[in-house]
Design a protein around this motif. Structure first.
Motif, PDB file in Angstrom:
ATOM      1  N   PRO A  15      -2.200 -14.722  -1.722  1.00 21.97           N
ATOM      2  CA  PRO A  15      -2.708 -13.405  -1.304  1.00 21.97           C
ATOM      3  C   PRO A  15      -3.130 -12.593  -2.526  1.00 21.97           C
ATOM      4  O   PRO A  15      -2.529 -12.717  -3.594  1.00 21.97           O
ATOM      5  N   PRO A  16      -4.159 -11.772  -2.397  1.00 27.77           N
ATOM      6  CA  PRO A  16      -4.623 -10.991  -3.559  1.00 27.77           C
ATOM      7  C   PRO A  16      -3.618  -9.929  -3.996  1.00 27.77           C
ATOM      8  O   PRO A  16      -2.781  -9.497  -3.207  1.00 27.77           O
ATOM      9  N   ILE A  17      -3.745  -9.522  -5.245  1.00 28.24           N
ATOM     10  CA  ILE A  17      -3.040  -8.327  -5.739  1.00 28.24           C
ATOM     11  C   ILE A  17      -4.022  -7.175  -5.570  1.00 28.24           C
ATOM     12  O   ILE A  17      -5.156  -7.239  -6.060  1.00 28.24           O
ATOM     13  N   LEU A  18      -3.595  -6.138  -4.853  1.00 26.95           N
ATOM     14  CA  LEU A  18      -4.477  -5.015  -4.505  1.00 26.95           C
ATOM     15  C   LEU A  18      -4.149  -3.811  -5.397  1.00 26.95           C
ATOM     16  O   LEU A  18      -2.961  -3.537  -5.644  1.00 26.95           O
ATOM     17  N   PHE A  19      -5.159  -3.105  -5.867  1.00 21.55           N
ATOM     18  CA  PHE A  19      -4.912  -1.896  -6.674  1.00 21.55           C
ATOM     19  C   PHE A  19      -6.109  -0.967  -6.571  1.00 21.55           C
ATOM     20  O   PHE A  19      -7.252  -1.418  -6.446  1.00 21.55           O
ATOM     21  N   GLY A  20      -5.844   0.342  -6.559  1.00 27.19           N
ATOM     22  CA  GLY A  20      -6.922   1.327  -6.454  1.00 27.19           C
ATOM     23  C   GLY A  20      -6.374   2.694  -6.127  1.00 27.19           C
ATOM     24  O   GLY A  20      -5.185   2.970  -6.312  1.00 27.19           O
ATOM     25  N   SER A  21      -7.262   3.569  -5.606  1.00 24.18           N
ATOM     26  CA  SER A  21      -6.860   4.931  -5.251  1.00 24.18           C
ATOM     27  C   SER A  21      -8.021   5.556  -4.481  1.00 24.18           C
ATOM     28  O   SER A  21      -8.760   4.830  -3.806  1.00 24.18           O
ATOM     29  N   ARG A  74      -4.766  -4.499   8.909  1.00 20.15           N
ATOM     30  CA  ARG A  74      -4.379  -5.732   8.213  1.00 20.15           C
ATOM     31  C   ARG A  74      -2.932  -6.072   8.535  1.00 20.15           C
ATOM     32  O   ARG A  74      -2.084  -5.181   8.617  1.00 20.15           O
ATOM     33  N   PRO A  75      -2.653  -7.360   8.679  1.00 22.52           N
ATOM     34  CA  PRO A  75      -1.269  -7.740   8.980  1.00 22.52           C
ATOM     35  C   PRO A  75      -0.366  -7.655   7.745  1.00 22.52           C
ATOM     36  O   PRO A  75      -0.860  -7.668   6.607  1.00 22.52           O
ATOM     37  N   LYS A  76       0.933  -7.599   8.006  1.00 26.34           N
ATOM     38  CA  LYS A  76       1.938  -7.646   6.925  1.00 26.34           C
ATOM     39  C   LYS A  76       1.700  -8.885   6.075  1.00 26.34           C
ATOM     40  O   LYS A  76       1.345  -9.935   6.610  1.00 26.34           O
ATOM     41  N   GLY A  77       1.883  -8.773   4.794  1.00 24.21           N
ATOM     42  CA  GLY A  77       1.728  -9.945   3.929  1.00 24.21           C
ATOM     43  C   GLY A  77       0.292 -10.198   3.505  1.00 24.21           C
ATOM     44  O   GLY A  77      -0.012 -11.233   2.915  1.00 24.21           O
ATOM     45  N   SER A  78      -0.614  -9.247   3.817  1.00 20.30           N
ATOM     46  CA  SER A  78      -2.019  -9.453   3.449  1.00 20.30           C
ATOM     47  C   SER A  78      -2.211  -9.490   1.937  1.00 20.30           C
ATOM     48  O   SER A  78      -3.194 -10.042   1.458  1.00 20.30           O
ATOM     49  N   TRP A  79      -1.310  -8.826   1.204  1.00 15.57           N
ATOM     50  CA  TRP A  79      -1.435  -8.788  -0.251  1.00 15.57           C
ATOM     51  C   TRP A  79      -0.119  -9.192  -0.914  1.00 15.57           C
ATOM     52  O   TRP A  79       0.962  -8.978  -0.355  1.00 15.57           O
ATOM     53  N   HIS A  80      -0.242  -9.739  -2.100  1.00 13.65           N
ATOM     54  CA  HIS A  80       0.936 -10.097  -2.915  1.00 13.65           C
ATOM     55  C   HIS A  80       1.688  -8.820  -3.276  1.00 13.65           C
ATOM     56  O   HIS A  80       2.924  -8.773  -3.224  1.00 13.65           O
ATOM     57  N   ALA A  81       0.943  -7.772  -3.630  1.00 15.68           N
ATOM     58  CA  ALA A  81       1.533  -6.478  -3.987  1.00 15.68           C
ATOM     59  C   ALA A  81       0.420  -5.448  -4.038  1.00 15.68           C
ATOM     60  O   ALA A  81      -0.763  -5.807  -4.140  1.00 15.68           O
ATOM     61  N   TYR A  82       0.794  -4.167  -3.951  1.00 14.42           N
ATOM     62  CA  TYR A  82      -0.173  -3.068  -4.125  1.00 14.42           C
ATOM     63  C   TYR A  82       0.298  -2.178  -5.264  1.00 14.42           C
ATOM     64  O   TYR A  82       1.469  -1.778  -5.324  1.00 14.42           O
ATOM     65  N   LEU A  83      -0.628  -1.840  -6.157  1.00 15.71           N
ATOM     66  CA  LEU A  83      -0.328  -0.962  -7.299  1.00 15.71           C
ATOM     67  C   LEU A  83      -1.311   0.202  -7.315  1.00 15.71           C
ATOM     68  O   LEU A  83      -2.508   0.018  -7.059  1.00 15.71           O
ATOM     69  N   GLU A  84      -0.807   1.391  -7.627  1.00 17.26           N
ATOM     70  CA  GLU A  84      -1.697   2.550  -7.748  1.00 17.26           C
ATOM     71  C   GLU A  84      -1.289   3.353  -8.985  1.00 17.26           C
ATOM     72  O   GLU A  84      -0.134   3.744  -9.122  1.00 17.26           O
ATOM     73  N   CYS A 104       3.016  -4.673   2.187  1.00 14.52           N
ATOM     74  CA  CYS A 104       3.332  -5.540   1.044  1.00 14.52           C
ATOM     75  C   CYS A 104       4.158  -4.733   0.041  1.00 14.52           C
ATOM     76  O   CYS A 104       4.221  -3.513   0.146  1.00 14.52           O
ATOM     77  N   PRO A 105       4.773  -5.408  -0.942  1.00 17.35           N
ATOM     78  CA  PRO A 105       5.511  -4.669  -1.967  1.00 17.35           C
ATOM     79  C   PRO A 105       4.591  -3.678  -2.678  1.00 17.35           C
ATOM     80  O   PRO A 105       3.474  -4.030  -3.060  1.00 17.35           O
ATOM     81  N   MET A 106       5.058  -2.449  -2.849  1.00 15.55           N
ATOM     82  CA  MET A 106       4.212  -1.370  -3.393  1.00 15.55           C
ATOM     83  C   MET A 106       4.873  -0.772  -4.637  1.00 15.55           C
ATOM     84  O   MET A 106       6.093  -0.671  -4.708  1.00 15.55           O
ATOM     85  N   GLY A 107       4.043  -0.373  -5.590  1.00 17.20           N
ATOM     86  CA  GLY A 107       4.548   0.368  -6.742  1.00 17.20           C
ATOM     87  C   GLY A 107       3.484   1.314  -7.262  1.00 17.20           C
ATOM     88  O   GLY A 107       2.285   1.091  -7.052  1.00 17.20           O
ATOM     89  N   MET A 108       3.940   2.396  -7.910  1.00 16.97           N
ATOM     90  CA  MET A 108       2.996   3.374  -8.479  1.00 16.97           C
ATOM     91  C   MET A 108       3.359   3.693  -9.917  1.00 16.97           C
ATOM     92  O   MET A 108       4.530   3.793 -10.271  1.00 16.97           O
ATOM     93  N   ILE A 109       2.302   3.895 -10.719  1.00 12.34           N
ATOM     94  CA  ILE A 109       2.449   4.304 -12.115  1.00 12.34           C
ATOM     95  C   ILE A 109       1.969   5.741 -12.208  1.00 12.34           C
ATOM     96  O   ILE A 109       0.868   6.053 -11.731  1.00 12.34           O
ATOM     97  N   PHE A 110       2.766   6.616 -12.811  1.00 16.36           N
ATOM     98  CA  PHE A 110       2.331   7.997 -13.027  1.00 16.36           C
ATOM     99  C   PHE A 110       2.056   8.230 -14.512  1.00 16.36           C
ATOM    100  O   PHE A 110       2.744   7.657 -15.373  1.00 16.36           O
ATOM    101  N   VAL A 111       1.063   9.090 -14.783  1.00 19.10           N
ATOM    102  CA  VAL A 111       0.834   9.586 -16.146  1.00 19.10           C
ATOM    103  C   VAL A 111       0.944  11.111 -16.118  1.00 19.10           C
ATOM    104  O   VAL A 111       0.798  11.722 -15.054  1.00 19.10           O
TER     105      VAL A 111
END
Ligand code: GLV
Ligand code: MN
Ligand code: MN
Length: 445
Positions: free
Chosen positions: A106-112, A210-220, A399-406
């Motif tokens: 599954p793809p790794i998804l990232f954006g905003s 989209r169904p559960k598991g569509s992505w390896h992880a989501y990052l924002e 999918c597993p989610m995480g966020m980076i803040f600046v």
């Protein structure tokens, strides 16, 4: 820029874990291009800029506005220039995928997002989108083939200005679309037609889910929008979780009458009732222990004329906290106060729970990947909750989610004065890149 030592340690670690890595001595290490990131953010800022303004004037790029539509068209070209093909889903979300070496993963998804509040800043959402595009550039420039496909996403309609609904299109992806949602009207526009304006297709809206598991992880990657990192002089925040939001539509009905001839004791002034409710919301949120917040951010007075006693007021009441139980208690408290205010002012007050955003814990594995990426760049980190809502909280159900803040300078956001230093933008984008590559090494997050 990434340091040589950091790069060597990244390259060393991945050489053991990732057979697909193909960059050699002659190729560049993976790092984002800070100058291009800045250039793109400055260009995006021209869409929705007040007439005669500058970058410092911020943007009004409300979802579905001309500024939003034209900025999205420009973004499609920028995405193509990053060497990937943009694809719109039926809600107007824009995806673009870079193939991986093991296509069954599954793809790794990232954006905003790039829509803004009215009178917003240049970094909320925009930074995460442009940094995501930098990741796509950087991986290709380094001659790197990841194991998982990499998927860029630009979420449509994140801010809750339009239709009073936030994270509106990632919400559909997560399956939260109720009958009648697309018939909602805002500014004389049906939501279905608004979606058509940005290239979506409301007649095929169910294909967006989209169904559960569509992505390896989501990052924002996102600006903090609060002052914790700026005060502590820490460049990278690792989000532990995103607050839940309960938003009520409130309608106060009084009686519109002549402002000169109606004695004070005979009035049914809807604005007096609404004003008392505004103060009650503040008191209810402030009078208990905890980090909960309560806001009335929208107020529409009818007929809004100096010589007429207001007959009707529509307003929003919003509460936020990590605990949904706390939000339910706050909701009950405000309903009780509204009933008392209505009695005292001879008005009626109706509260409807209009939208809810679930609280969303960030996945421990994604938090760990972000921490490792920051460590490899020699950047100090701090864990913190997010008081702002984000598309990430919708995608956390898939999918597993995480966020980076600046850091946000002075903790200012949803304002033209929103500011993050260019160096911090680049640090955040390189951390996003490092976290994507770290997650790519893992079979399970
Ligand atoms: C989004 O910016 C929100 O927190 O409302
Ligand atoms: Mn925002
Ligand atoms: Mn945002």
């Amino acid at each position: 820029m990434i340091s040589r030592r950091a790069f060597l340690s990244m390259a060393g670690a991945s050489a053991l874990a990732s057979p697909m890595r193909v960059w050699g001595r002659a190729q560049s290490p993976p790092a984002i291009d800070a100058a291009r990131l800045r250039r793109r953010l400055e260009s995006l800022s021209t869409y929705g800029r007040p007439p005669g303004g500058t970058f410092a004037s911020g943007v009004s790029r409300v979802a579905y506005s001309v500024a939003d539509v034209t900025a999205r068209a420009w973004m499609l070209e920028e995405i193509k220039s990053a060497g990937v093909a943009p694809r719109l889903d039926a809600a107007g979300n824009i995806y673009a995928r870079l193939a991986g070496g093991e296509p069954n993963r599954p793809p790794i998804l990232f954006g905003s997002h790039i829509d803004s509040v009215p009178g917003g800043g240049n970094f909320d959402g925009d930074l995460g989108v442009m940094a995501a595009l930098e990741v796509i550039h950087a991986v290709q420039a380094a001659g790197l083939k990841t194991r998982h496909p990499l998927e860029f996403v630009l979420w449509a309609h994140e801010e809750s200005t339009a239709f009073g609904k936030g994270t509106a299109c990632s919400r559909i992806v997560a399956g939260d679309l109720k009958p009648g949602d697309l018939d909602q009207v805002w500014n004389g526009m049906r939501r279905a037609d608004a979606i058509r304006r940005i290239g979506g297709d409301p007649d095929r809206i169910e294909t967006v889910v989209r169904p559960k598991g569509s992505w390896h992880a989501y990052l924002e990657l996102h600006i903090e929008q609060g002052g914790t990192l700026d005060r502590a002089k820490v460049p990278i925040g690792i989000v532990e979780g995103i607050v839940a939001i309960h938003r009520y539509d409130v309608v106060v009905e009084g009686f519109a009458n002549h402002a000169g001839t109606t004695p004070m004791g005979e009035r049914q002034d809807a604005l007096v009732a609404a004003s008392t409710l505004v103060l009650a919301v503040r008191e209810i949120a402030a009078s208990r222990q905890g980090r909960q917040v309560g806001t009335v951010g929208r107020l529409e007075v009818e007929p809004n004329s100096p010589n007429v006693i207001p007959g009707r007021v529509a307003l929003s009441v919003e509460f936020r906290d990590l605990s949904e139980a706390t939000l339910r208690e706050l909701g009950e408290a405000v309903k009780a106060r509204a009933a008392a205010i209505a009695r005292d002012t001879k008005t009626t007050i109706a509260l409807t729970l209009a939208t809810t955003n679930p609280s969303a814990p960030a996945h421990a594995g994604v938090q760990d990947a972000i921490g490792r990426a920051a460590d490899q760049l020699g950047l100090q980190t701090r864990r913190l909750p997010s008081g702002a809502g984000h598309d990430a909280q919708m995608i956390a159900s898939l999918c597993p989610m995480g966020m980076i803040f600046v850091p946000s300078v002075g903790g200012i956001s949803h304002s033209p004065r929103e500011l993050t230093s260019w160096d911090d933008c680049a640090r955040g984008a390189n951390t996003l890149l490092g976290a994507v590559l770290e997650l790519d090494r893992r079979d399970s997050v």
